[in-house]
Design an enzyme around this catalytic site. Structure first.
Site, PDB file in Angstrom:
ATOM      1  N   GLU A  72     -70.771  16.076   3.090  1.00 44.59           N
ATOM      2  CA  GLU A  72     -69.359  15.703   2.938  1.00 44.59           C
ATOM      3  C   GLU A  72     -69.202  14.184   2.949  1.00 44.59           C
ATOM      4  O   GLU A  72     -68.396  13.628   2.201  1.00 44.59           O
ATOM      5  CB  GLU A  72     -68.522  16.341   4.042  1.00 44.59           C
ATOM      6  CG  GLU A  72     -67.028  16.184   3.846  1.00 44.59           C
ATOM      7  CD  GLU A  72     -66.506  16.892   2.611  1.00 44.59           C
ATOM      8  OE1 GLU A  72     -65.901  16.205   1.750  1.00 44.59           O
ATOM      9  OE2 GLU A  72     -66.670  18.114   2.495  1.00 44.59           O
ATOM     10  N   GLU A  79     -67.011   9.728  -4.285  1.00 40.30           N
ATOM     11  CA  GLU A  79     -65.622   9.659  -4.746  1.00 40.30           C
ATOM     12  C   GLU A  79     -65.094   8.234  -4.686  1.00 40.30           C
ATOM     13  O   GLU A  79     -64.423   7.771  -5.609  1.00 40.30           O
ATOM     14  CB  GLU A  79     -64.737  10.578  -3.915  1.00 40.30           C
ATOM     15  CG  GLU A  79     -64.957  12.042  -4.207  1.00 40.30           C
ATOM     16  CD  GLU A  79     -64.068  12.961  -3.382  1.00 40.30           C
ATOM     17  OE1 GLU A  79     -63.346  12.461  -2.485  1.00 40.30           O
ATOM     18  OE2 GLU A  79     -64.100  14.168  -3.639  1.00 40.30           O
TER      19      GLU A  79
END
Length: 125
Positions: A72, A79
């Site tokens: 994650e 991102e």
């Protein structure tokens, strides 16, 4: 000092650990999914303690937890880099984000399966 010179600077090991901790704290502060993972981690650790997991069970549970959180964090970093590179929609940018999210999703499914294999028998199921 330009960017390349600054990038080549070596930091003491403890300073590198500090940067890593800052990254984790920033993700916990700003990323919804990281917060969810940490809440679920606390719940799973409690149940692991409650059911007195053995060493092998703890190994699998901790591997599942650490892997999911680590992926994650990588997903969040990807991102951010994509958002830094372009503020316009680009199919490759979308693919990079989607592929990174897919990696987290696959590992999260693996983690759920590990949890079910370990905890369902303890619940008598």
């Amino acid at each position: 000092m330009d960017f390349q010179e600054k990038d080549k600077k070596r930091y003491p090991l403890i300073k590198s650990f500090s940067f890593a901790c800052q990254g984790i704290l920033e993700a916990v502060r700003t990323e919804r999914n990281i917060k969810i993972h940490f809440v679920l981690t606390a719940i799973i650790l409690f149940f692991g303690w409650y059911f007195s997991l053995n060493g092998m069970e703890w190994l699998f549970i901790l591997t599942a937890i650490a892997g999911t959180i680590a992926l994650e964090l990588v997903n969040s970093a990807i991102e951010r880099v994509v958002d830094l590179v372009t503020d316009q929609f680009h199919p490759l940018a979308k693919q990079a984000k989607d592929i990174a999210a897919g990696a987290v999703f696959i590992y999260a499914i693996f983690s759920i399966i590990v949890g079910l294999i370990i905890f369902l028998p303890k619940l008598g199921l």
